[in-house]
Design a protein around this motif. Structure first.
Motif, mmCIF file in Angstrom:
data_model
loop_
_atom_site.group_PDB
_atom_site.id
_atom_site.type_symbol
_atom_site.label_atom_id
_atom_site.label_comp_id
_atom_site.label_asym_id
_atom_site.label_seq_id
_atom_site.Cartn_x
_atom_site.Cartn_y
_atom_site.Cartn_z
ATOM 1 N N VAL A 158 4.800 9.477 12.998
ATOM 2 C CA VAL A 158 4.253 9.664 11.651
ATOM 3 C C VAL A 158 3.495 10.988 11.573
ATOM 4 N N VAL A 159 2.707 11.290 12.589
ATOM 5 C CA VAL A 159 1.963 12.560 12.624
ATOM 6 C C VAL A 159 2.922 13.741 12.618
ATOM 7 N N ILE A 160 3.990 13.654 13.397
ATOM 8 C CA ILE A 160 4.958 14.751 13.463
ATOM 9 C C ILE A 160 5.635 14.964 12.106
ATOM 10 N N ILE A 161 6.001 13.883 11.426
ATOM 11 C CA ILE A 161 6.638 14.002 10.111
ATOM 12 C C ILE A 161 5.719 14.712 9.134
ATOM 13 N N VAL A 162 4.426 14.386 9.171
ATOM 14 C CA VAL A 162 3.455 15.052 8.291
ATOM 15 C C VAL A 162 3.357 16.536 8.635
ATOM 16 N N LEU A 163 3.273 16.859 9.919
ATOM 17 C CA LEU A 163 3.144 18.256 10.344
ATOM 18 C C LEU A 163 4.432 19.050 10.130
ATOM 19 N N ALA A 164 5.575 18.358 10.071
ATOM 20 C CA ALA A 164 6.863 19.039 9.942
ATOM 21 C C ALA A 164 7.017 19.772 8.623
ATOM 22 N N ILE A 221 13.095 30.940 14.680
ATOM 23 C CA ILE A 221 11.770 31.262 14.140
ATOM 24 C C ILE A 221 11.090 32.359 14.947
ATOM 25 N N PHE A 222 11.301 32.354 16.261
ATOM 26 C CA PHE A 222 10.667 33.343 17.136
ATOM 27 C C PHE A 222 11.745 34.320 17.609
ATOM 28 N N ARG A 245 2.936 29.742 14.649
ATOM 29 C CA ARG A 245 2.345 28.952 15.731
ATOM 30 C C ARG A 245 2.058 27.534 15.259
ATOM 31 N N ARG A 246 1.647 27.379 13.999
ATOM 32 C CA ARG A 246 1.424 26.034 13.469
ATOM 33 C C ARG A 246 2.743 25.272 13.345
ATOM 34 N N ALA A 247 3.810 25.996 13.016
ATOM 35 C CA ALA A 247 5.122 25.354 12.896
ATOM 36 C C ALA A 247 5.618 24.866 14.250
ATOM 37 N N LEU A 248 5.138 25.489 15.329
ATOM 38 C CA LEU A 248 5.564 25.103 16.664
ATOM 39 C C LEU A 248 4.993 23.746 17.083
ATOM 40 N N ILE A 249 3.846 23.368 16.531
ATOM 41 C CA ILE A 249 3.156 22.139 16.951
ATOM 42 C C ILE A 249 4.028 20.895 16.784
ATOM 43 N N PRO A 250 4.606 20.647 15.595
ATOM 44 C CA PRO A 250 5.447 19.446 15.475
ATOM 45 C C PRO A 250 6.690 19.498 16.338
ATOM 46 N N LEU A 251 7.237 20.686 16.575
ATOM 47 C CA LEU A 251 8.422 20.804 17.424
ATOM 48 C C LEU A 251 8.090 20.433 18.868
ATOM 49 N N ALA A 252 6.960 20.928 19.355
ATOM 50 C CA ALA A 252 6.556 20.614 20.730
ATOM 51 C C ALA A 252 6.179 19.142 20.867
ATOM 52 N N LEU A 253 5.510 18.590 19.861
ATOM 53 C CA LEU A 253 5.134 17.176 19.895
ATOM 54 C C LEU A 253 6.377 16.277 19.900
ATOM 55 N N ALA A 254 7.423 16.707 19.191
ATOM 56 C CA ALA A 254 8.667 15.927 19.164
ATOM 57 C C ALA A 254 9.286 15.863 20.552
#
Length: 480
Positions: free
Chosen positions: A194-200, A144-145, A26-35
């Motif tokens: 920048v936030v997405i790159i960090v979360l990726a 992933i899912f 679920r944490r991995a999904l955050i940067p994907l959705a933000l992108a």
């Protein structure tokens, strides 16, 4: 070996709560959705900056429309090659590379001294970055899912944020433009990237890259050139009718040549840019049509309403964004209930209902706007359009993605996103061209004509949805 995806029972999602994804996934999904959010935001936020950009850069409404359309077109033209490159270079690597290219483009746009530099930064670099990063979003989500319920939830989150990004783009862009400057809206994009790159860093790479896989450069050039010619032909409609016809016919011929090239590559046993088996699945083909018309409607309405409010009614960026918030609220409300709807109704039913609601929304925008000077006249129609779109974005994506086995996810993800972004391009090009052609001489007539065209395309989407199987059972790549 083909790994088949789980079936949909009676067209609805089965109750498999026990297969909920782990917290790490679920944490991995955050940067994907933000992108997906920021890319959709970029496609619509400029619609409320038309006056500010045209004044600051000494250009015209047509110039801003051109920049928006080129951005959407570059995405559509390069999305299929972008999806194919993920197999060769790796999904996560392409995702990060796309983010970097996108960020550079947004930064260049923020300091653009003229329309030419804005087009290079926003339209070209951000478009290329998006084409590189979006296919990995959907491929990684599919891999992933693994079970249908968790994947549907993930697609729901990504589609919802994508729709919200497109619908909220005018509001956020309008607020930033009015409070600071239109340039600050591009700085906002850089910060989110920048936030997405960090979360990726949390995103896993489910499958290793295959550096030995050959890339079909001829196919990539033909597919991109064909799409470009078609959309540029539409943009030329208000200047030269014969040029429009010539460009569209040329684009159609190039695309026909592309499919002939693909079939030739397959016959001789060589790797093609796109597998023709993708087009043998009737359910997926119909789903792609619904995706195209959904994004055509969303971007078309966004441009037409925003341009009309600013150029004709004299509203500023924040006022325009606030009015368009009705679409965002409608989309958000229906997206929040998407999972519950999916458990109770067949996916075809949800898509049909969504198009039906959108048609009512477009119909409301026509008489209420022409008979009233109040901004409130826009609210009911915009809300219904957002509500209808939010309820069918996820089912349309899930119908297409889940129609194919694992080894074709790279290609179908690229094709799916290309078709959706082509819809966005066509929405801005067709509706925008009709509106801009007469916005200074006959604004009410041009607005009405643009809305009628959008209503007709929405009906096409409804017809395609009605032809989907009543029960969306799983099929193979061969459409069996």
């Amino acid at each position: 070996m083909r790994v088949m995806l789980p079936p949909v029972i009676d067209g609805t999602l089965p109750d498999m709560a026990s297969e909920a994804p782990s917290k790490a996934l679920r944490r991995a999904l955050i940067p994907l959705a933000l992108a997906q959010f920021i890319c959709s935001f970029a496609g619509s936020n400029m619609t409320v900056m038309i006056n500010d950009i045209s004044t600051d850069l000494d250009t015209t409404v047509q110039g801003v429309q051109l920049a928006i359309t080129i951005f959407l077109l570059v995405m559509a033209a390069l999305m299929i090659p972008g999806g194919k490159l993920t197999d060769r270079y790796g999904r996560k690597r392409l995702f990060i590379l796309g983010l970097i290219v996108y960020g550079v483009g947004a930064l260049l746009s923020a300091v653009a001294p003229g329309l030419g530099v804005l087009i290079i930064g926003n339209s070209i670099l951000e478009g290329i970055g998006t084409a590189l990063l979006i296919p990995p979003v959907y491929i990684l989500t599919t891999l992933i899912f693994p079970d249908l319920v968790s994947r549907a939830r993930a697609f729901g989150a990504i589609s919802a944020l994508g729709g919200i990004g497109a619908a909220a783009g005018p509001l956020i862009g309008g607020f930033i433009t009015s409070a600071i400057s239109w340039r600050a809206a591009f700085i906002f994009q850089v910060l989110v990237i920048v936030v997405i790159i960090v979360l990726a860093r949390r995103v896993p790479e489910p499958l290793p890259a295959d550096p030995t896989q050959r890339f079909d450069f001829v196919g990539a050039v033909l597919s991109a050139l064909g799409l470009v010619l078609v959309v540029v032909g539409i943009l030329a409609a208000d200047n030269n009718g014969w040029l429009m016809v010539a460009l569209i016919v040329a684009g159609a011929l190039v695309l026909a040549g592309f499919f002939a090239w693909v079939r030739h590559r397959e016959r001789v046993g060589r790797e093609a840019l796109l597998s023709t088996s993708l087009f043998r699945n009737r359910t997926s083909n119909l789903g792609l049509i619904t995706q195209n018309t959904q994004w055509l409607l969303l971007m078309g309405v966004s441009f037409v309403v925003s341009a009309y409010l600013q150029v004709v009614r004299g509203y500023n960026a924040i006022e325009t964004g606030v009015i368009y918030t009705a679409t965002t609220l409608g989309l958000l409300l229906s997206s929040l209930g998407a999972e519950r709807f999916a458990r109770r109704r067949a996916q075809r039913t949800l898509i049909m209902a969504g198009f039906g609601i959108c048609i009512v929304g477009v119909a409301l925008l026509l008489p209420m706007v022409s008979r009233s000077d109040s901004a409130w006249a826009f609210i009911p129609g915009l809300f219904l359009i957002g509500f209808g779109l939010g309820g069918m974005l996820t089912p349309s994506v899930n119908v297409v993605q889940s129609s194919f086995p694992e080894e074709l996810q790279g290609e179908i993800s690229g094709l799916s996103r290309s078709v959706s972004n082509l819809g966005s391009s066509l929405g801005g090009a067709i509706a925008g061209t009709i509106l801009v052609a007469g916005i200074t001489k006959t604004p009410e007539r041009s607005y009405a004509l643009a809305m009628v065209v959008l209503a007709v395309t929405t009906i096409v989407g409804l017809v395609a949805a009605a032809r989907l199987p009543a029960t969306a059972t799983q099929r193979s790549a061969d459409g069996v």
